[in-house]
Design a protein around this motif. Structure first.
Motif, PDB file in Angstrom:
ATOM      1  N   ARG A 234       1.040 -70.671   6.148  1.00  0.00           N
ATOM      2  CA  ARG A 234       0.564 -70.186   7.174  1.00  0.00           C
ATOM      3  C   ARG A 234       1.117 -71.094   8.218  1.00  0.00           C
ATOM      4  N   HIS A 236       1.958 -71.758  12.899  1.00  0.00           N
ATOM      5  CA  HIS A 236       0.807 -71.119  14.544  1.00  0.00           C
ATOM      6  C   HIS A 236       1.712 -69.731  14.458  1.00  0.00           C
ATOM      7  N   ARG A 305       7.697 -60.071  24.683  1.00  0.00           N
ATOM      8  CA  ARG A 305       7.198 -61.603  24.023  1.00  0.00           C
ATOM      9  C   ARG A 305       8.184 -62.915  24.067  1.00  0.00           C
ATOM     10  N   HIS A 306       8.258 -63.525  24.996  1.00  0.00           N
ATOM     11  CA  HIS A 306       8.866 -64.740  24.980  1.00  0.00           C
ATOM     12  C   HIS A 306       8.311 -66.362  23.458  1.00  0.00           C
ATOM     13  N   ALA A 307       7.022 -65.871  24.340  1.00  0.00           N
ATOM     14  CA  ALA A 307       6.968 -66.595  23.067  1.00  0.00           C
ATOM     15  C   ALA A 307       7.417 -67.435  21.706  1.00  0.00           C
ATOM     16  N   ASP A 308       7.198 -65.916  21.276  1.00  0.00           N
ATOM     17  CA  ASP A 308       7.694 -66.119  19.766  1.00  0.00           C
ATOM     18  C   ASP A 308       8.832 -64.275  19.158  1.00  0.00           C
ATOM     19  N   ASP A 313       1.435 -55.960  22.262  1.00  0.00           N
ATOM     20  CA  ASP A 313       0.482 -54.997  21.943  1.00  0.00           C
ATOM     21  C   ASP A 313       1.198 -53.582  22.568  1.00  0.00           C
ATOM     22  N   VAL A 316       2.011 -53.723  26.512  1.00  0.00           N
ATOM     23  CA  VAL A 316       2.518 -54.740  27.184  1.00  0.00           C
ATOM     24  C   VAL A 316       3.987 -54.806  27.786  1.00  0.00           C
ATOM     25  N   LEU A 317       4.189 -54.018  28.810  1.00  0.00           N
ATOM     26  CA  LEU A 317       5.301 -54.726  28.713  1.00  0.00           C
ATOM     27  C   LEU A 317       6.190 -55.332  30.341  1.00  0.00           C
ATOM     28  N   ARG A 321       9.434 -60.487  32.465  1.00  0.00           N
ATOM     29  CA  ARG A 321       9.577 -61.401  31.919  1.00  0.00           C
ATOM     30  C   ARG A 321       9.398 -60.999  29.952  1.00  0.00           C
ATOM     31  N   LEU A 393      20.431 -74.026  26.212  1.00  0.00           N
ATOM     32  CA  LEU A 393      19.265 -74.337  25.230  1.00  0.00           C
ATOM     33  C   LEU A 393      18.478 -72.977  25.227  1.00  0.00           C
ATOM     34  N   GLY A 394      18.663 -72.860  26.228  1.00  0.00           N
ATOM     35  CA  GLY A 394      16.980 -71.742  26.198  1.00  0.00           C
ATOM     36  C   GLY A 394      17.537 -70.225  25.514  1.00  0.00           C
TER      37      GLY A 394
END
Lengths: 634, 634
Positions: A234, A236, A305-308, A313, A316-317, A321, A393-394
């Motif tokens: 599991r 997050h 999505r940047h986060a992951d 969905d 969602v485009l 970002r 780095l990012g």
């Protein structure tokens, strides 16, 4: 229709050699890109990108991690997947050899020696696990990337074998031992695990195709079927991120981490094709269709999505970002190419065309030494480029960087570019199919073994005229199939029999050809407005401009405030000396406080003037700038 | 005007006691919320949320981490900032005591004992560092959160001291020792570091206010000035994330990690107020103004990026990936409250009102045992709630969860709710100012020491009538200042002298009052359409509906496809028995393939019907649902 590859273990420079399918891919020895848009990029790739990548990998210690199997590198640097970058570089160098470009055999041999020295006697090979002082092998299936790296090793070895190394190449020997170790460890009676990042499936199937060793295919099929049962721990990000939330066969749309999902889908197509599993093939094709219809940017980019780094969905485009990782572009081409070969459906050509011209071409700087990891469609604040020797780095937005902490994208694009000629032409039942247009020379055998030859000449993508000239034929009829893209309204075909209008789709010219005979396809290259599906909230009320396969953008190197831009969509965009222009004004907003109110805030409006746009792939090449693809309409 | 607090070291339940400023805050002993919207939430907070939080902290081992100073906890669980959750819970419990709600003194004493046992003899206190087998103290300034946790300890101790503990409270003794250790370590001659997460500044200033110990204030000022010089290590989130990219005094807009930036700004206001640094105060006020105008959601939520929980660029406010962390809402209220006390500017009341009703009220489930970490403004896919005993690992979207791996938000909201009466009323030069409307009883002293009393009665926010009744006065004149919000067009004030129209802003009623005299403010509560600034791309072509301070949303528990919703913005929204309704239709799109084309895809349209909306704070309380705040207009 099914074209069986004449010799699935044949050595010949091409990434994918399915045993069956609607189309047979050609090798680098059969198609060469000789000039134009992509040839220039292949030359930069060979001259600059490959040595640039090697230099950074040495500097950051990624090649230095390949110490002997019994001694861990002192202070190993980089993430768990740096080995894979070395392998992708080896793959890219191999395709470069196959392209007949820069002579790299000695460098490949040297790097092969470095890699081979780190392999354990039982075939295991990864620089971050299993040696004294390191974590145990396969103790971190979630993030360890061990099988992921092995998959890239296998692909590199296949590339090397097919571009001169042959069945006796030392890198292939390393790969076979590594693959055997994977099969021994994760086989039907072994550990029932999957890797947190799909990729091994692709490598195993292609190694099977090269060597005929059936257990590699079986192992790949096992990995595909095993995935989706939540055997990974599991996290997050959720099992979705790892494509481990539901079995491939029950999945209706690509989701989770974009590159992971696309690699898995591509591997599943390979398995489906080789095992004759048409249901699996149809399932993945349907996943791709829905993804293309609901989760893809105008550029063909995927992952919002940047986060992951994942698909969002449906619809969602967000432009500002957009993530649209370069690797997801490469991976989507890999998937579309496999689906094209399997089904012969020309829709996949448009997928590949769109991604090539708007993601891949955008990714790398003119000098070949800087690149985008993510591809925003809207840069609101101009960002300074990094110094040439500074690693970014990012991953998100900003100018092209010389290198990233995670630098998967550059070698990924490099291996695609070096092998790009393979994606232009295939053999079908009755002749040749032209999928992408470029200056190229083609010399191959038809399905029935007859030798034929063509040249293509075009100014694509700036100009839409493509001239195909027959250079070799016999006196029996065969077909040349040309593709008329959906965007090419008003296309015309000119043959010795005259000129005729042709609609979007595949145009088959079947006849007895003569050497020297020409076919000319004229694709109109008028700029056009494009509107988004209204369910895409992020771009409501906006238009984009496209011309041929190219997406355009407004770019401001100076003071122009693109946030206040309004385009007059009643006046079609036009070609100009500078490129493409639209009519636009700027609505300068009034005083500011709370930005929500009973009506839109009052603003002063400038007169409408002409605004030049540039191809999206050209953006951020003139210094810090703001940019937007989607233009608010008046 | 400047109202000096009569005794800045006085014990009295209130979070912020500035030595100077335009307004003097009242304590919990001076204002009690006696009924209505917020009283119900305070009761749930006391009865359910506080024990729920304690139970999870015990279960997850967060309280168990407070082992003796010489022995590290075996297998310490949770992130580096779990200590701070225990402290925020202690703070919330203290305010609950101050509120006169549930008797929690014994539980506070027990938890104080647990915390105190872990403090080292030199005052250092953190459960993840410095003990045998743990990392060295302050060896990870970037992520260690040691000073962050200490800041929350200080705030908790101040709360306890002001709500009955007094200057001799054991938690205050722990806090003083911890603060002394921080000053010894990071003072002018000490380590020149800052914590990766601001918060210590707030704790130090308030501890100074309570104790009069000047070095705490000086240390806070030093931390504020030290930040922004990139002393923290390089990280792929960038120094921006840590508010360490530029000095506070050179910053023009809040940026980076939203909670970090807001805590730092609030601490800077505290420092500015106590040191008389008006330039610093003006700088932070300007930062807030720009943030409010360009980087804030309609709900008052802040922070639009999931990847790094940060503010996006100006006007990047996607609804469907809104982050808007609960803690950022609490932090923005903390900042706005400090600015309000310092300046007396009523704009900050509207900030607080908006965030309270649309972020804080939304955050917590009706039972007080589940909560949102992030606050999306558009839920496209209905998400199942987690089981009551399952901790949520990710932070984004979805239904309210019983607990999160990172659970800062619940105790943060809990401490705000328990102390909420403090935010209703202040004392200004001539009387009382009413900032937020609720059923409440007020009994306090004016600036000149005269004792006065009021009650407020209202059905706010559903109903806009507020009745203020004088319960204590002498025979000299004083003022009652009421706030007419910007949204309350057509408001009327009814006094014994009659009825009159009042415009938005502060309405001062200055006169000799009699006990029993009433003032009635009638704020019209008509639903209204709200349009976004056109520079917010994410909401172009949409309207929202608001009513009073409440943002409304369309929520679909069943099959309604909110992606195809179109609202007829020519028909104003209306009150209905069910709430608020708009006229809407659904545009059902046709066949799907590539979602971009020459024109919007054809779609079938349903007849226009009435669509009920619900207050945003009520969403996701009826099971899995889709939801949208911004409604595409026809």
């Amino acid at each position: 229709m099914t074209v069986t590859s004449p010799d699935s273990t044949a050595v010949g420079g091409r990434p994918v050699v399915p045993a069956r399918g609607a189309l047979r891919p050609l090798g680098q020895d059969e198609v060469r890109i000789t000039g134009g848009f992509w040839h220039a990029r292949q030359e930069v790739n060979a001259a600059a990108t490959l040595p640039h990548a090697r230099s950074w990998m040495d500097r950051l210690g990624w090649t230095g991690s390949f110490t002997g199997p019994d001694a861990a590198p002192v202070d190993r640097r980089g993430r768990e997947f740096t080995d894979s970058e070395v392998y992708k570089l080896l793959e890219a160098m191999s395709w470069e050899v196959g392209r007949g470009g820069v002579a790299l055999e000695a460098r490949i041999a040297e790097l092969t020696g470095i890699v081979a020295a780190a392999q354990a006697s039982d075939g295991y090979l990864h620089t971050a696990f299993g040696r004294p002082g390191q974590r145990d092998r396969y103790s971190d299936m979630l993030w360890g990337h061990e099988l992921y790296c092995t998959g890239h090793l296998l692909q590199a070895a296949v590339a090397r074998a097919r571009t001169g190394g042959g069945q006796a190449d030392p890198l292939l020997a390393v790969a076979r031992r590594a693959a055997d170790h994977v099969c021994d460890t994760f086989g039907p009676d072994g550990t029932p695990g999957v890797c947190g990042h799909p990729e091994i499936e692709l490598g195993l199937v292609e190694l099977f195709r090269l060597t005929g060793e059936r257990r590699y295919l079986d192992q790949a099929a096992l990995f595909v079927d095993r995935r989706g049962h939540r055997t990974l721990p599991r996290h997050h990000f959720g099992w979705t991120y790892f494509s481990d939330d539901q079995p491939v066969r029950q999945t209706t749309v690509l989701h989770g981490h974009a590159v992971r999902a696309l690699y898995l889908a591509a591997g599943a197509v390979d398995v489906a094709v080789e095992t004759g599993d048409d249901e699996l093939l149809r399932t993945v094709a349907a996943q791709f269709d829905r993804t293309w219809a609901r989760r893809t940017y105008l550029t063909g980019g995927m992952g919002s999505r940047h986060a992951d780094e994942s698909f969002g969905d449906d619809f969602v485009l967000p432009a500002d970002r957009a993530y649209s990782e370069t690797c997801a572009g490469v991976a989507a081409i890999m998937l579309a190419w496999r689906l094209l070969l399997a089904t012969g459906d020309g829709r996949y050509d448009e997928v590949i065309e769109r991604i090539l011209y708007n993601v891949v071409a955008t990714a790398i700087g003119d000098d070949g030494r800087s690149f985008f990891y993510a591809h925003t469609l809207h840069q609101r604040t101009a960002a300074e480029a990094l110094p040439d020797d500074e690693e970014q780095l990012g991953f998100g937005g900003g100018p092209r960087a010389p290198w990233f902490e995670v630098s998967c994208c550059l070698p990924n694009a490099a291996r695609l570019l070096a092998a790009l000629s393979c994606y232009l032409v295939t053999v079908d039942d009755t002749g040749l199919r032209l999928h992408q247009y470029a200056d190229a020379e083609i010399s191959t055998c038809l399905a029935d073994g007859r030798e034929v030859g063509l040249t293509m000449r075009t100014g694509f993508p700036d100009d839409g005229v493509v001239t195909v000239r027959v250079t070799k034929t016999d006196d029996r009829p065969w077909s040349i199939t040309l593709r008329v893209p959906q965007w090419a309204e008003g296309a015309e075909l000119v043959t010795t029999y005259g000129r005729r209008h042709v609609s979007a789709g595949d145009i088959v010219v079947y006849r007895k050809f003569a050497v020297g005979e020409e076919i000319r396809l004229e694709l109109p290259m008028r700029p056009r407005f494009t509107a988004p599906d209204p369910r895409i909230d992020a771009t409501r009320g906006c238009v984009a401009v496209e011309r041929g396969p190219l997406v355009y953008c407004a770019e401001a190197v100076g003071d122009l405030d693109l946030d206040s831009l309004r385009v007059d969509e009643s006046v079609p965009p036009v070609d100009t000396a500078a490129g493409v222009a639209v009519r636009a004004r700027f609505d300068v907003p009034g005083a500011e406080s709370w930005p929500y109110g009973r009506a839109e805030p009052r603003s002063a409006t400038t007169p409408t003037t002409s605004l030049d746009l540039v191809p999206y792939h050209r953006w951020a090449r003139r210094g810090p700038s703001t940019m937007r693809v989607w233009l608010p309409a008046t």
